[in-house]
Design a protein around this motif. Structure first.
Motif, mmCIF file in Angstrom:
data_model
loop_
_atom_site.group_PDB
_atom_site.id
_atom_site.type_symbol
_atom_site.label_atom_id
_atom_site.label_comp_id
_atom_site.label_asym_id
_atom_site.label_seq_id
_atom_site.Cartn_x
_atom_site.Cartn_y
_atom_site.Cartn_z
ATOM 1 N N ARG A 60 0.833 -1.220 0.000
ATOM 2 C CA ARG A 60 0.000 0.000 0.000
ATOM 3 C C ARG A 60 0.863 1.265 0.000
ATOM 4 N NH1 ARG A 60 -5.238 -1.180 -1.384
ATOM 5 N NH2 ARG A 60 -5.813 -3.097 -0.333
ATOM 6 N N ASP A 64 0.500 3.985 -2.812
ATOM 7 C CA ASP A 64 0.280 5.396 -2.481
ATOM 8 C C ASP A 64 1.299 6.289 -3.176
ATOM 9 O OD1 ASP A 64 -1.840 4.655 -0.835
ATOM 10 O OD2 ASP A 64 -0.698 4.916 1.038
ATOM 11 N N ARG A 73 -5.135 3.916 -9.263
ATOM 12 C CA ARG A 73 -4.971 2.734 -8.424
ATOM 13 C C ARG A 73 -5.489 1.475 -9.116
ATOM 14 N NH1 ARG A 73 -3.660 3.640 -3.014
ATOM 15 N NH2 ARG A 73 -3.536 5.834 -2.489
#
Length: 111
Positions: A60, A64, A73
């Motif tokens: 993650r 990000d 994403r």
């Protein structure tokens, strides 16, 4: 795509990792049809559940960072493998350092 590594018990991106990810982002921006799976890994220390969660936090963090470059994403799905897929099979600091990583797998657009 460059692999990035992490400190023990950390999902924080250091300066060399951020630089490598900036280059990965450039490649993805230059090739808008490419989708990559971001795979998080951990070393063998810790429980299975802990390592899966840590590897997910690593994936993650990378997602990000790349999405901050304007990448969707949806082009950056994540997968956590915890300690299940070691890059180096050994029980020493050198092996653990190699196994604390995030890797990229280019996904087949026809799949």
């Amino acid at each position: 795509f460059a692999r990035v590594h992490f400190a023990t018990d950390s999902a924080t991106l250091d300066a060399p990792s951020r630089a490598a990810l900036d280059e990965n982002a450039r490649i993805l921006l230059d090739h808008p049809r490419v989708t990559v799976r971001i795979e998080g890994h951990a070393d063998e220390r810790g429980t299975t559940d802990y390592n899966l969660a840590l590897a997910e936090r690593r994936a993650r963090a990378v997602q990000d960072h790349l999405s901050a470059h304007g990448l969707s994403r949806t082009r950056l799905p994540t997968q956590s493998y915890g300690e299940e897929r070691p890059l180096v099979v050994a029980s020493d600091e050198a092996a653990w350092a190699e196994n604390r990583r995030v890797e990229f797998v280019v996904l087949d657009p026809s799949a």
